[in-house]
Design an enzyme around this catalytic site. Structure first.
Site, PDB file in Angstrom:
ATOM      1  N   LYS A 151       0.839  -1.196   0.000  1.00 47.77           N
ATOM      2  CA  LYS A 151       0.000   0.000   0.000  1.00 47.77           C
ATOM      3  C   LYS A 151       0.881   1.255   0.000  1.00 47.77           C
ATOM      4  O   LYS A 151       1.977   1.257   0.573  1.00 47.77           O
ATOM      5  CB  LYS A 151      -0.899  -0.046   1.234  1.00 47.77           C
ATOM      6  CG  LYS A 151      -1.972   1.030   1.321  1.00 47.77           C
ATOM      7  CD  LYS A 151      -2.819   0.762   2.570  1.00 47.77           C
ATOM      8  CE  LYS A 151      -3.904   1.799   2.774  1.00 47.77           C
ATOM      9  NZ  LYS A 151      -4.708   1.502   3.977  1.00 47.77           N
ATOM     10  N   SER A 226      -9.452   1.497   2.867  1.00 51.73           N
ATOM     11  CA  SER A 226      -8.490   2.326   2.167  1.00 51.73           C
ATOM     12  C   SER A 226      -7.417   1.553   1.415  1.00 51.73           C
ATOM     13  O   SER A 226      -6.703   2.133   0.597  1.00 51.73           O
ATOM     14  CB  SER A 226      -7.817   3.280   3.169  1.00 51.73           C
ATOM     15  OG  SER A 226      -7.125   2.562   4.168  1.00 51.73           O
ATOM     16  N   SER A 227      -7.276   0.243   1.682  1.00 49.23           N
ATOM     17  CA  SER A 227      -6.283  -0.553   0.943  1.00 49.23           C
ATOM     18  C   SER A 227      -6.868  -1.034  -0.374  1.00 49.23           C
ATOM     19  O   SER A 227      -6.738  -2.203  -0.759  1.00 49.23           O
ATOM     20  CB  SER A 227      -5.819  -1.742   1.801  1.00 49.23           C
ATOM     21  OG  SER A 227      -5.403  -1.334   3.082  1.00 49.23           O
ATOM     22  N   ILE A 247      -7.691   0.535   9.870  1.00 48.30           N
ATOM     23  CA  ILE A 247      -8.079   1.255  11.080  1.00 48.30           C
ATOM     24  C   ILE A 247      -9.585   1.216  11.313  1.00 48.30           C
ATOM     25  O   ILE A 247     -10.061   1.530  12.391  1.00 48.30           O
ATOM     26  CB  ILE A 247      -7.582   2.716  11.054  1.00 48.30           C
ATOM     27  CG1 ILE A 247      -7.651   3.348  12.457  1.00 48.30           C
ATOM     28  CG2 ILE A 247      -8.361   3.555  10.046  1.00 48.30           C
ATOM     29  CD1 ILE A 247      -7.005   4.693  12.554  1.00 48.30           C
ATOM     30  N   GLY A 248     -10.340   0.823  10.300  1.00 48.37           N
ATOM     31  CA  GLY A 248     -11.787   0.736  10.466  1.00 48.37           C
ATOM     32  C   GLY A 248     -12.396  -0.274   9.508  1.00 48.37           C
ATOM     33  O   GLY A 248     -13.602  -0.274   9.263  1.00 48.37           O
ATOM     34  N   GLY A 249     -11.511  -1.127   8.955  1.00 44.83           N
ATOM     35  CA  GLY A 249     -11.949  -2.095   7.950  1.00 44.83           C
ATOM     36  C   GLY A 249     -11.153  -1.977   6.669  1.00 44.83           C
ATOM     37  O   GLY A 249     -11.510  -2.571   5.650  1.00 44.83           O
ATOM     38  N   SER A 250     -10.064  -1.222   6.695  1.00 45.32           N
ATOM     39  CA  SER A 250      -9.368  -0.830   5.468  1.00 45.32           C
ATOM     40  C   SER A 250      -8.645  -1.955   4.746  1.00 45.32           C
ATOM     41  O   SER A 250      -8.264  -1.798   3.587  1.00 45.32           O
ATOM     42  CB  SER A 250      -8.356   0.289   5.766  1.00 45.32           C
ATOM     43  OG  SER A 250      -9.041   1.450   6.161  1.00 45.32           O
TER      44      SER A 250
END
Length: 587
Positions: A151, A226-227, A247-250
């Site tokens: 990433k 985000s990934s 951090i929240g499901g990324s």
């Protein structure tokens, strides 16, 4: 009398002069601010252009290198190499049946091809060509000869970690991050960086520098984030293994959207030195780095490679706990908690069906399934999740976006973030009787008002973790099977439908390891049933969620597997069991 009139006249003149001067000063101040703004945006435009040129150059040079290799090695069986799992690939590399060059150039060519369709890469790591030449000195590494994608926010020497924001461009890192260094020591070749959303805190995958990444299964859908660059590249076949952050499901969201597997390890199980967050210092909802791949065995092999003395010596803050092979390979029947809805988000028809089908398969295989419900989920959503990540009222995130064009995927989030704190709190109070979730969102993005309040918030998080662990023990469950929201969203909805993140962010807050496995695809029947979807709150967010996932027939659907902290291997074991049972059922 004349003197009095003269004094009055002079006073009036002085007032007019003062008003004119004040107006002139205000006008000049506004002009200065405007000029500064214009200058910042011009500088941003220049930086963006330079970053795009660097990407284009790296892609072109890689294409040329691939062309030369193919001309001199026409017998390379690229099609066969691309079908091999990571375990098969490492075995053949270590036995000498395949050369690192064959594998490297095969995946480089495939990556370049996938990127043209999906726009998932931010640049080729041209240093990887040099690393390939010196690789034979590291044949004992568990990932010897394996090309690995990373990433964009992973530190790689002499390359930017922009996090999709202009302010971080033209600041190349001075050294590799810990995980990148461990990959190299294990014989892997980091070869490409992948895309992410502007400022990371969004589960789409678009930014003003590199643009929008799209889904390998449907180009009209997002890859997730985000990934998201990793999800798209691996899902499109351009990488056999990648590293993301969550951090929240990324990791889990793009893995689910793109039909691959992904693991968010226990917080601090893997080093995060050299994994750049959009801002540091936030402690309530920790981020984790983790692997993404096409199958669970690849995730396990990657974790085994990373959880090594290399990492423990490079980052002494990481507990020196090697991979527990015995736990991962155990065949002991499990007691598995499960639920279809967390009590905050009603699952879509395909997601609910996925849970029911996997539950039935696990029961048939001899496991015990126990109904379970997360504790106090509305309180957690309101007081711990958003208020934890945005404890400063989003001030730092907004600062990171200054002087940069705002990406369309982020606009729906940033507009409420930008409101004055007193406005957010007033809206939260006024909306509570009529729109409870809107009220909780405004309360959350207001942040905390003082240091003592922040400490109370941290204490509340710790207490919630202990309560949840105690609840698991009371229910006597080993692991948890739970929904993964989806399928992949239509464009520009991720910033609007943040309520669904309770499905994933809960386990960041708890620090529990969590992973996703694709188990089915959206059917025509699921789409028909979706037409009648109302949601638990029947509010704006439920309507937007329905709109976001409409048109998903054929897209992958995943389930989520969770374990207690430091039992990542047990989480992977459940994931592997689910994957195996689903494959068997399809035969």
């Amino acid at each position: 009398m004349e003197n009095l009139k003269l004094l009055v006249h002079r006073a009036q003149v002085d007032k007019r002069t003062a008003a004119l001067l004040a107006g002139a000063v205000c006008g000049a101040g506004a002009a200065v601010l405007l000029i500064r703004r214009v200058i910042r945006f011009r500088e941003a435009k220049v930086k963006i252009q330079r970053a795009r040129e660097r990407r284009t150059e790296s892609l072109q040079r890689a294409e040329e290198a691939v062309r030369r290799y193919k001309e001199s090695h026409p017998a390379t069986d690229s099609a066969l190499i691309l079908t091999l799992t990571l375990s098969e690939l490492t075995k053949q590399l270590q036995e000498g049946l395949l050369s690192p060059e064959e594998v490297f150039y095969t995946y480089m060519e495939k990556t370049l091809d996938v990127n043209k369709k999906l726009n998932c890469c931010t640049g080729i790591l041209l240093e990887s060509f040099d690393q390939l030449k010196t690789l034979d000195s590291n044949k004992k590494g568990l990932l010897y000869g394996v090309p690995v994608s990373i990433k964009e926010n992973f530190a790689y020497k002499n390359h930017d970690c922009s996090c999709g924001v202009v302010i971080h461009l033209d600041q190349p890192l001075q050294e590799d991050g810990v995980l990148v260094e461990v990959l190299k020591r294990q014989g892997a070749i980091p070869f490409v960086k992948t895309n992410l959303p502007q400022a990371l805190l969004n589960f789409d995958c678009s930014n003003p520098i590199y643009g929008q990444t799209v889904n390998p299964h449907n180009l009209q859908k997002t890859s997730g984030g985000s990934s998201g660059g990793e999800g798209a590249l691996i899902g499109g076949g351009g990488s056999v293994l990648g590293l993301g952050s969550d951090i929240g499901g990324s990791i889990r969201i793009p893995a689910a959207f793109c039909g691959i597997c992904g693991l968010k390890p226990t917080a601090r199980r893997l080093s995060t030195q050299g994994v750049r967050p959009i801002y540091g210092g936030q402690k309530s909802v920790p981020s984790s780095a983790g692997p993404m791949a096409r199958d669970v065995e690849s995730l396990a092999l990657c974790m085994q490679a990373l959880l090594s003395d290399h990492m423990f010596s490079l980052d002494p803050t990481v507990p020196p706990i090697p991979f527990n092979v015995e736990m991962y390979q155990s065949t002991k029947p499990l007691r598995i908690g499960y639920f279809e809805s967390d009590g905050y988000v009603q699952p879509t028809p395909s997601t609910a069906r996925a849970i029911r089908e996997v539950k039935a398969l696990l029961e048939q295989a001899g496991h015990t399934l126990v109904p379970y419900q997360p504790l106090k989920i509305r309180h957690v959503a309101e007081e711990l999740l958003v208020k934890g990540i945005l404890a400063d009222g989003a001030t730092t995130m907004l600062q990171k976006l200054e002087g940069s064009p705002l990406d369309p995927c982020l606009k729906a989030q940033i507009i409420p973030y930008s409101l004055p704190t007193w406005v957010k709190r007033t809206l939260s109070f006024l909306l509570r009787p009529v729109a409870p979730r809107a009220s909780s969102i405004f309360s959350g993005i207001s942040g905390v008002s003082s240091v003592p309040e922040l400490w109370k918030q941290h204490a509340a998080v710790e207490e919630y973790i202990h309560e949840t662990i105690e609840d698991w023990r009371k229910c006597n469950i080993d692991v948890l099977l739970c929904p993964m929201f989806g399928p992949a969203f239509n464009f520009l909805y991720c910033g609007k439908v943040t309520t669904v993140l309770t499905n994933t962010m809960l386990y960041n807050l708890l620090t529990f390891p969590a992973g996703v496995v694709p188990v089915t695809t959206v059917t025509a029947e699921d789409e028909e049933e979706l037409k009648h979807y109302k949601g638990l709150y029947q509010d704006r967010w439920d309507k937007l969620y329905k709109e976001a996932v409409t048109g998903g027939e054929g897209l992958p659907v995943a389930v989520q597997c969770v374990a207690l902290p430091w039992q990542d291997e047990l989480c992977l074991r459940l994931m592997r069991e689910v994957e195996h049972l689903v494959k068997q059922s399809k035969k």
